[in-house]
Design an enzyme around this catalytic site. Sequence first.
Site, PDB file in Angstrom:
ATOM      1  CE  LYS A  13       8.189  44.343  -2.613  1.00  0.00           C
ATOM      2  NZ  LYS A  13       7.524  44.768  -3.867  1.00  0.00           N
ATOM      3  NE  ARG A  88       2.215  44.116  -0.093  1.00  0.00           N
ATOM      4  CZ  ARG A  88       3.063  43.269  -0.682  1.00  0.00           C
ATOM      5  NH1 ARG A  88       3.772  42.442   0.040  1.00  0.00           N
ATOM      6  NH2 ARG A  88       3.196  43.290  -1.980  1.00  0.00           N
ATOM      7  NE  ARG A 123       6.345  39.291 -11.321  1.00  0.00           N
ATOM      8  CZ  ARG A 123       6.124  39.836 -10.142  1.00  0.00           C
ATOM      9  NH1 ARG A 123       7.114  39.945  -9.283  1.00  0.00           N
ATOM     10  NH2 ARG A 123       4.942  40.279  -9.816  1.00  0.00           N
ATOM     11  NE  ARG A 156       3.312  37.169  -8.475  1.00  0.00           N
ATOM     12  CZ  ARG A 156       3.914  37.945  -7.582  1.00  0.00           C
ATOM     13  NH1 ARG A 156       5.197  37.735  -7.278  1.00  0.00           N
ATOM     14  NH2 ARG A 156       3.284  38.930  -6.983  1.00  0.00           N
ATOM     15  NE  ARG A 167       0.419  42.831  -7.211  1.00  0.00           N
ATOM     16  CZ  ARG A 167       1.380  42.207  -7.896  1.00  0.00           C
ATOM     17  NH1 ARG A 167       1.157  41.821  -9.134  1.00  0.00           N
ATOM     18  NH2 ARG A 167       2.545  41.982  -7.343  1.00  0.00           N
TER      19      ARG A 167
HETATM   20  P1  AP5 Z   1      10.519  41.364  -8.768  1.00  0.00           P
HETATM   21  O1  AP5 Z   1      11.859  41.224  -8.160  1.00  0.00           O
HETATM   22  O2  AP5 Z   1       9.703  40.129  -8.982  1.00  0.00           O
HETATM   23  O3  AP5 Z   1       9.686  42.493  -8.005  1.00  0.00           O
HETATM   24  P2  AP5 Z   1       8.999  42.483  -6.575  1.00  0.00           P
HETATM   25  O4  AP5 Z   1       9.142  43.861  -6.050  1.00  0.00           O
HETATM   26  O5  AP5 Z   1       9.490  41.359  -5.743  1.00  0.00           O
HETATM   27  O6  AP5 Z   1       7.518  42.228  -7.086  1.00  0.00           O
HETATM   28  P3  AP5 Z   1       6.321  41.420  -6.459  1.00  0.00           P
HETATM   29  O7  AP5 Z   1       5.201  41.538  -7.466  1.00  0.00           O
HETATM   30  O8  AP5 Z   1       6.709  40.029  -6.071  1.00  0.00           O
HETATM   31  O9  AP5 Z   1       6.016  42.264  -5.247  1.00  0.00           O
HETATM   32  P4  AP5 Z   1       4.698  42.380  -4.536  1.00  0.00           P
HETATM   33  O10 AP5 Z   1       5.142  43.150  -3.396  1.00  0.00           O
HETATM   34  O11 AP5 Z   1       3.541  42.957  -5.245  1.00  0.00           O
HETATM   35  O12 AP5 Z   1       4.249  40.869  -4.435  1.00  0.00           O
HETATM   36  P5  AP5 Z   1       4.268  39.852  -3.238  1.00  0.00           P
HETATM   37  O13 AP5 Z   1       4.608  38.529  -3.774  1.00  0.00           O
HETATM   38  O14 AP5 Z   1       5.060  40.393  -2.094  1.00  0.00           O
HETATM   39  O15 AP5 Z   1      10.700  42.132 -10.168  1.00  0.00           O
HETATM   40  C1  AP5 Z   1       9.589  42.354 -11.023  1.00  0.00           C
HETATM   41  C2  AP5 Z   1      10.010  42.118 -12.478  1.00  0.00           C
HETATM   42  O16 AP5 Z   1      10.942  43.117 -12.877  1.00  0.00           O
HETATM   43  C3  AP5 Z   1      10.711  40.783 -12.691  1.00  0.00           C
HETATM   44  O17 AP5 Z   1      10.337  40.277 -13.951  1.00  0.00           O
HETATM   45  C4  AP5 Z   1      12.205  41.131 -12.670  1.00  0.00           C
HETATM   46  O18 AP5 Z   1      12.983  40.235 -13.449  1.00  0.00           O
HETATM   47  C5  AP5 Z   1      12.197  42.529 -13.270  1.00  0.00           C
HETATM   48  N1  AP5 Z   1      13.239  43.387 -12.716  1.00  0.00           N
HETATM   49  C6  AP5 Z   1      13.672  43.433 -11.440  1.00  0.00           C
HETATM   50  N2  AP5 Z   1      14.630  44.375 -11.303  1.00  0.00           N
HETATM   51  C7  AP5 Z   1      14.778  44.952 -12.533  1.00  0.00           C
HETATM   52  C8  AP5 Z   1      15.578  45.997 -13.035  1.00  0.00           C
HETATM   53  N3  AP5 Z   1      16.448  46.672 -12.286  1.00  0.00           N
HETATM   54  N4  AP5 Z   1      15.454  46.322 -14.336  1.00  0.00           N
HETATM   55  C9  AP5 Z   1      14.578  45.691 -15.117  1.00  0.00           C
HETATM   56  N5  AP5 Z   1      13.787  44.686 -14.704  1.00  0.00           N
HETATM   57  C10 AP5 Z   1      13.883  44.318 -13.429  1.00  0.00           C
HETATM   58  O19 AP5 Z   1       2.751  39.898  -2.778  1.00  0.00           O
HETATM   59  C11 AP5 Z   1       1.713  39.413  -3.606  1.00  0.00           C
HETATM   60  C12 AP5 Z   1       0.386  39.571  -2.891  1.00  0.00           C
HETATM   61  O20 AP5 Z   1       0.386  38.856  -1.634  1.00  0.00           O
HETATM   62  C13 AP5 Z   1      -0.011  40.999  -2.512  1.00  0.00           C
HETATM   63  O21 AP5 Z   1      -0.613  41.699  -3.572  1.00  0.00           O
HETATM   64  C14 AP5 Z   1      -0.989  40.722  -1.335  1.00  0.00           C
HETATM   65  O22 AP5 Z   1      -2.241  40.329  -1.815  1.00  0.00           O
HETATM   66  C15 AP5 Z   1      -0.344  39.544  -0.620  1.00  0.00           C
HETATM   67  N6  AP5 Z   1       0.575  39.956   0.453  1.00  0.00           N
HETATM   68  C16 AP5 Z   1       1.926  39.741   0.495  1.00  0.00           C
HETATM   69  N7  AP5 Z   1       2.469  40.293   1.596  1.00  0.00           N
HETATM   70  C17 AP5 Z   1       1.443  40.885   2.267  1.00  0.00           C
HETATM   71  C18 AP5 Z   1       1.367  41.639   3.464  1.00  0.00           C
HETATM   72  N8  AP5 Z   1       2.455  41.911   4.185  1.00  0.00           N
HETATM   73  N9  AP5 Z   1       0.148  42.124   3.850  1.00  0.00           N
HETATM   74  C19 AP5 Z   1      -0.964  41.846   3.140  1.00  0.00           C
HETATM   75  N10 AP5 Z   1      -0.966  41.141   1.985  1.00  0.00           N
HETATM   76  C20 AP5 Z   1       0.227  40.660   1.551  1.00  0.00           C
END
Ligand code: AP5
Length: 210
Positions: A13, A88, A123, A156, A167
Site C-alpha cells: 500500500k 481498518r 523490508r 521496523r 498483524r
Molecule cells: P509496503 O509498501 O511497505 O507495504 P504496506 O502495505 O504499506 O505495509 P505496511 O506494513 O506499512 O502496512 P501496515 O498496514 O501493516 O502498516 P501501517 O504502517 O499502516 O511494502 C512492503 C514490502 O514489500 C516493502 O519492502 C516493499 O518494498 C515490498 N514490495 C511492495 N510492493 C512489492 C511488489 N509488487 N513486489 C515485491 N515487493 C514489493 O500500520 C502499522 C501499525 O500501526 C498497525 O499494525 C497498527 O498497530 C497501527 N495502525 C495504523 N493504522 C491504524 C488504524 N487505522 N487503526 C488502528 N491501528 C492502526
Amino acid sequence: MNIIFFGAPGAGKGTQAEIVSTKLNIPTISTGAIIREAIKVGTDMGKEAQSFIEKGKLVPDEVVIGIIKDRLGKDDCKGGFILDGFPRTIPQAEALDRMGVKIDVVLELYVSDEDIVTRMSGRRVCPKCGATYHTKFNPSTAGENCDKCGEMLSIRKDDAPDVVKSRLVVYHNETEPLKDYYSSKGLLKTVVGQEELSDTTRLTLEALGI
Ligand code: AP5
C-alpha cells in the site's frame, strides 16, 4: 480524487500510494506513519500507541479517528488525498462516513499471506524521510543507506516474524470485513500484487483510471 488503499500489512500500500501521490500531486495520509512519528517524538498519543503497534495490534479506534479528523481538515487535502491504512475496522469506516468524507475508490492490493511474510522479512525503511525499500525486490541504489536522503536504513520493529503473524490475524479478523462494506457501496477495486513492483504499479494506475 479521494482514494483508500486497502490490503494486508506489507501488501504494498505504502509503495503504491507514494507513486500515485506523486502522479496526482495529492498527499498520502498513513496512520501508521503518523503513529510511528508520534512514538519517535514521544507525544502522549505515541506513548499510548506504542505497546499496541509493537505487538501487532490495532491502536484504539478513537485515537486513529482523531488523527484522521485533524489531518483531513488541513488545506492540502482539499484537492484530494490517499488514505493508507485507514479505515481498518468497521467503526473507523462509519466514522469516516459520519465526517461527510466522499470516497471515490477503495483500491485493494491482494497478496497471499505466504508472500507477505517473505516481503516483510526484506523490508527496509528510512527513519528520516520514510522511504520504503526491499532488499531483493526494490533495493536502495545507495546500499544500506537511503538513496533519497542518505540516512542509514532500518528494520521496523513490527516486521519481526512473530509480530507479522499477529498483524495478519488482526487483518483477517478486523480489517477484511471492510471489503464487503465498500463492495456493497460499489467502491471496491482489487489489484493482485505482482512479483515485479512495476507490474503492480501498472495495474494500480489502470484500476484508478490514471
Ligand atoms: P509496503 O509498501 O511497505 O507495504 P504496506 O502495505 O504499506 O505495509 P505496511 O506494513 O506499512 O502496512 P501496515 O498496514 O501493516 O502498516 P501501517 O504502517 O499502516 O511494502 C512492503 C514490502 O514489500 C516493502 O519492502 C516493499 O518494498 C515490498 N514490495 C511492495 N510492493 C512489492 C511488489 N509488487 N513486489 C515485491 N515487493 C514489493 O500500520 C502499522 C501499525 O500501526 C498497525 O499494525 C497498527 O498497530 C497501527 N495502525 C495504523 N493504522 C491504524 C488504524 N487505522 N487503526 C488502528 N491501528 C492502526
